[in-house]
Motif scaffolding. Structure first.
Motif, PDB file in Angstrom:
ATOM      1  N   VAL A 150       0.801  -1.067   0.067  1.00 20.24           N
ATOM      2  CA  VAL A 150      -0.145  -0.067   0.011  1.00 20.24           C
ATOM      3  C   VAL A 150       0.769   1.190   0.001  1.00 20.24           C
ATOM      4  CG1 VAL A 150      -1.976   1.249   1.174  1.00 20.24           C
ATOM      5  CG2 VAL A 150      -1.734  -0.980   0.989  1.00 20.24           C
ATOM      6  N   GLN A 151       2.121   1.310   0.818  1.00 20.32           N
ATOM      7  CA  GLN A 151       2.878   2.329   0.574  1.00 20.32           C
ATOM      8  C   GLN A 151       3.254   2.645  -0.589  1.00 20.32           C
ATOM      9  OE1 GLN A 151       2.538   0.063   3.163  1.00 20.32           O
ATOM     10  NE2 GLN A 151       2.941   0.878   5.059  1.00 20.32           N
ATOM     11  N   ARG A 152       3.666   1.656  -1.364  1.00 18.86           N
ATOM     12  CA  ARG A 152       4.139   2.038  -2.785  1.00 18.86           C
ATOM     13  C   ARG A 152       3.110   2.273  -3.624  1.00 18.86           C
ATOM     14  NH1 ARG A 152       6.214  -3.588  -2.498  1.00 18.86           N
ATOM     15  NH2 ARG A 152       5.118  -4.133  -4.327  1.00 18.86           N
ATOM     16  N   ALA A 153       1.913   1.752  -3.414  1.00 16.62           N
ATOM     17  CA  ALA A 153       0.615   2.384  -4.289  1.00 16.62           C
ATOM     18  C   ALA A 153       0.232   3.692  -3.758  1.00 16.62           C
ATOM     19  CB  ALA A 153      -0.644   1.422  -3.956  1.00 16.62           C
ATOM     20  N   LEU A 154       0.527   4.149  -2.724  1.00 17.60           N
ATOM     21  CA  LEU A 154       0.153   5.339  -2.297  1.00 17.60           C
ATOM     22  C   LEU A 154       1.244   6.407  -3.187  1.00 17.60           C
ATOM     23  CD1 LEU A 154      -0.340   4.959   1.497  1.00 17.60           C
ATOM     24  CD2 LEU A 154      -2.132   5.938  -0.237  1.00 17.60           C
ATOM     25  N   ARG A 155       2.395   6.027  -2.895  1.00 18.63           N
ATOM     26  CA  ARG A 155       3.404   6.921  -3.710  1.00 18.63           C
ATOM     27  C   ARG A 155       3.241   7.058  -5.125  1.00 18.63           C
ATOM     28  NH1 ARG A 155       6.955   4.652   0.396  1.00 18.63           N
ATOM     29  NH2 ARG A 155       7.497   3.009  -0.880  1.00 18.63           N
ATOM     30  N   GLU A 156       2.656   5.984  -5.817  1.00 14.45           N
ATOM     31  CA  GLU A 156       2.405   5.949  -7.321  1.00 14.45           C
ATOM     32  C   GLU A 156       1.238   6.717  -7.666  1.00 14.45           C
ATOM     33  OE1 GLU A 156       4.265   5.090  -9.867  1.00 14.45           O
ATOM     34  OE2 GLU A 156       5.836   4.608  -8.432  1.00 14.45           O
ATOM     35  N   LEU A 157       0.216   6.590  -6.593  1.00 15.17           N
ATOM     36  CA  LEU A 157      -1.086   7.365  -6.914  1.00 15.17           C
ATOM     37  C   LEU A 157      -0.719   8.873  -6.622  1.00 15.17           C
ATOM     38  CD1 LEU A 157      -3.463   5.081  -5.183  1.00 15.17           C
ATOM     39  CD2 LEU A 157      -3.496   5.455  -7.438  1.00 15.17           C
ATOM     40  N   LYS A 158       0.015   9.161  -5.904  1.00  8.94           N
ATOM     41  CA  LYS A 158       0.311  10.635  -5.528  1.00  8.94           C
ATOM     42  C   LYS A 158       1.059  11.310  -6.572  1.00  8.94           C
ATOM     43  CE  LYS A 158      -1.575  11.871  -1.563  1.00  8.94           C
ATOM     44  NZ  LYS A 158      -2.409  12.982  -1.526  1.00  8.94           N
ATOM     45  N   LYS A 159       1.666  10.639  -7.546  1.00  6.37           N
ATOM     46  CA  LYS A 159       2.304  11.316  -8.552  1.00  6.37           C
ATOM     47  C   LYS A 159       1.584  11.776  -9.722  1.00  6.37           C
ATOM     48  CE  LYS A 159       6.665   8.537  -8.085  1.00  6.37           C
ATOM     49  NZ  LYS A 159       7.419   7.493  -8.852  1.00  6.37           N
ATOM     50  N   SER A 160       0.122  11.128  -9.855  1.00  9.26           N
ATOM     51  CA  SER A 160      -0.664  11.567 -10.788  1.00  9.26           C
ATOM     52  C   SER A 160      -1.460  12.718 -10.462  1.00  9.26           C
ATOM     53  CB  SER A 160      -1.748  10.358 -11.012  1.00  9.26           C
ATOM     54  OG  SER A 160      -2.672  10.652 -12.051  1.00  9.26           O
ATOM     55  N   ALA A 161      -0.927  13.852 -11.621  1.00 11.59           N
ATOM     56  CA  ALA A 161      -1.957  15.073 -11.333  1.00 11.59           C
ATOM     57  C   ALA A 161      -3.427  14.774 -11.574  1.00 11.59           C
ATOM     58  CB  ALA A 161      -1.236  15.995 -12.357  1.00 11.59           C
ATOM     59  N   ALA A 162      -3.756  13.806 -12.463  1.00 11.80           N
ATOM     60  CA  ALA A 162      -5.137  13.423 -12.548  1.00 11.80           C
ATOM     61  C   ALA A 162      -5.836  13.298 -11.295  1.00 11.80           C
ATOM     62  CB  ALA A 162      -5.656  12.554 -13.389  1.00 11.80           C
ATOM     63  N   LEU A 163      -5.139  12.802 -10.220  1.00  8.07           N
ATOM     64  CA  LEU A 163      -5.893  12.456  -8.898  1.00  8.07           C
ATOM     65  C   LEU A 163      -5.705  13.221  -7.655  1.00  8.07           C
ATOM     66  CD1 LEU A 163      -4.452   8.782  -8.862  1.00  8.07           C
ATOM     67  CD2 LEU A 163      -6.583   9.487  -9.883  1.00  8.07           C
ATOM     68  N   ARG A 164      -5.445  14.665  -8.045  1.00  2.00           N
ATOM     69  CA  ARG A 164      -4.926  15.461  -6.854  1.00  2.00           C
ATOM     70  C   ARG A 164      -6.261  15.881  -6.250  1.00  2.00           C
ATOM     71  NH1 ARG A 164      -3.566  18.860 -11.489  1.00  2.00           N
ATOM     72  NH2 ARG A 164      -5.365  20.412 -12.114  1.00  2.00           N
ATOM     73  N   ASP A 165      -7.547  15.584  -6.815  1.00  2.00           N
ATOM     74  CA  ASP A 165      -8.772  15.997  -6.119  1.00  2.00           C
ATOM     75  C   ASP A 165      -9.434  14.855  -5.635  1.00  2.00           C
ATOM     76  OD1 ASP A 165      -8.375  18.784  -6.478  1.00  2.00           O
ATOM     77  OD2 ASP A 165      -9.750  18.597  -8.453  1.00  2.00           O
ATOM     78  N   LEU A 166      -8.816  13.815  -5.560  1.00  2.00           N
ATOM     79  CA  LEU A 166      -9.232  12.377  -5.132  1.00  2.00           C
ATOM     80  C   LEU A 166      -8.511  12.066  -3.655  1.00  2.00           C
ATOM     81  CD1 LEU A 166     -11.159   9.978  -6.022  1.00  2.00           C
ATOM     82  CD2 LEU A 166      -9.099   8.950  -6.756  1.00  2.00           C
TER      83      LEU A 166
END
Length: 329
Positions: A99-115
Motif C-alpha cells: 500500500v505504501q508503494r501504491a500511495l506513492r505512485e497514486l500521489k504522482k498523478s496530477a489527475a488524482l489531486r482532487d481524489l
C-alpha cells in the motif's frame, strides 16, 4: 370535507417534481471506492464472491483511480495483499509495503489531486494467522494482545501517512489505538493527517467475501473478542465517544445496512463527520439477486445507498461506487 385538503401525491406527479422536493440526495463526491492492491504488473484478478471487484496491481489500480477521479468520486480506500506474511504483520508498516508503494505512485498523478486517498490501518491482511493484532498462545488457548498490537498499528498509520495517505482509517478495534495513532502522527510531524476511526465495527457475517478478497480470514478462532457484539447499540455509542475523546476526526460505521439504527443513533448524538461502509456481504448478496433476475440492479443499488445516506451517513464506502457515480453523473 369530501376530499382531503392535503394531497401528498401532488408532490409526486413527475420526476421533476419528485426531484424538486427530494429530502435525501446522493452525489459522487460522497462515495468512497475500496481497492485491493496486490503485487505484480498488469494484474486484474476477479474476486469470485464479489462480481465486478478485482485484486489490482499498482499499475491497474492507477487506471481504476483515474476512472474514479473522472467520475467525481470522493476517495479511494486502499487495502493491501502483501507478497509474504509473518506473525507480527510487518508488511503493514514496511516502507516498501504494497500500500505504501501504491500511495506513492497514486500521489504522482496530477489527475488524482482532487481524489482523497484513505488507507485502512490494520494488521489482519499481513499476519500469518489473520488476526488484527498480535497473538499470545498458551497451549490450545490464545489471546489477541491489545497494547502491544496498538504500538504496531500506530506504527502502520505513520508509515501510510508518510507514503501519502490523506486519511488513515484504523479498523482493528483495539482499545486505545486512536490515541496512540494521534500521538505518533503528531510526533512524526504529521499532525495535519486526520483519523477516520472505524469506531463501531461489529463482528459480522457480512465480511465473508472481503476475507477472500484480502486473504485475511483468521486461521483459528474468530474476532469476537475485539469486534463488537451486534446486539449492542449503547456500547457502540460508548466506542464512538471514546474514539472521539482520543482524537478521531471522523467515524465510520461498519456494516451499514444491517446497522442503520446505529448510524442514525450516532448521527443524532455526535456532531462529527460520519461515514458508513456498505461491506462485501451487502454487495455480494445484491449481486447474487441481480444475477438471478430477482432484483432490478440499478434501482436496488441506488435504493440501498439512499437508505444508508438517509440514516445519517455523510459519505459511503461502497463497492458500487463506480457504477453509482456513472448513474449520478
Amino acid at each position: 370535507m369530501e376530499y382531503p385538503v392535503t394531497r401528498l401525491r401532488r408532490l409526486r406527479s413527475s420526476e421533476a417534481m419528485r426531484s424538486f422536493v427530494r429530502e435525501t440526495h446522493l452525489e459522487p463526491g460522497a462515495l468512497v471506492c475500496p481497492l485491493f492492491i496486490c503485487p505484480g504488473e498488469g494484474v486484474r484478478n476477479p474476486i469470485a464472491s464479489m462480481p465486478g471487484v478485482f485484486n489490482l496491481s499498482i499499475d491497474e489500480a492507477l487506471k481504476e483511480a483515474e476512472k474514479a477521479a473522472s467520475l467525481g468520486i470522493g476517495g479511494l480506500l486502499l487495502f493491501g495483499l502483501p507478497e509474504s506474511k509473518d506473525e507480527q504483520g510487518s508488511g503493514a508498516w514496511s516502507e516498501d509495503g504494497i500500500v505504501q508503494r501504491a500511495l506513492r505512485e497514486l500521489k504522482k498523478s496530477a489527475a488524482l489531486r482532487d481524489l482523497l486517498l484513505l488507507a485502512d490501518v490494520c494488521l489482519c491482511e499481513y499476519t500469518s494467522h489473520g488476526h488484527c493484532g498480535l497473538v499470545k498462545k498458551q497451549g490450545e488457548a490464545y489471546e489477541i494482545e491489545n497494547d502491544s498490537s496498538v504500538r504496531l498499528i500506530a506504527r502502520t498509520a505513520v508509515s501510510l501517512a508518510r507514503a501519502g495517505a490523506d486519511i488513515v482509517a484504523p479498523s482493528d478495534m483495539m482499545d486505545g489505538r486512536v490515541a496512540a495513532i494521534r500521538d505518533d502522527l503528531d510526533e512524526a510531524g504529521l499532525e495535519k493527517v486526520p483519523i477516520l476511526s472505524y469506531a463501531s465495527k461489529f463482528a459480522s457475517a457480512f465480511y465473508g467475501p472481503f476475507r477472500e478478497a484480502a486473504d485475511s480470514a483468521p486461521q483459528f478462532g474468530d474476532r469476537r473478542s475485539y469486534q463488537m457484539d451486534g446486539a449492542n447499540l449503547r456500547e457502540a455509542m460508548r466506542e464512538i465517544e471514546l474514539d472521539l475523546a482520543e482524537g478521531a476526526d471522523m467515524i465510520l460505521m461498519k456494516p451499514a445496512m444491517p446497522y442503520l439504527d446505529v448510524i442514525r443513533a450516532a448521527r443524532e448524538r455526535f456532531d462529527v463527520p460520519i461515514g458508513a461502509y456498505q461491506v462485501s456481504g451487502e454487495y455480494s448478496m445484491l449481486q447474487a439477486a441481480f444475477a438471478k433476475g430477482w432484483l432490478e440492479p440499478e434501482r436496488a443499488m441506488m435504493e440501498s445507498l439512499l437508505s444508508i445516506r438517509r440514516a445519517g451517513a455523510g459519505f459511503i464506502v461502497t463497492y458500487f461506487a463506480l457504477e453509482a457515480a456513472k448513474l449520478l453523473g
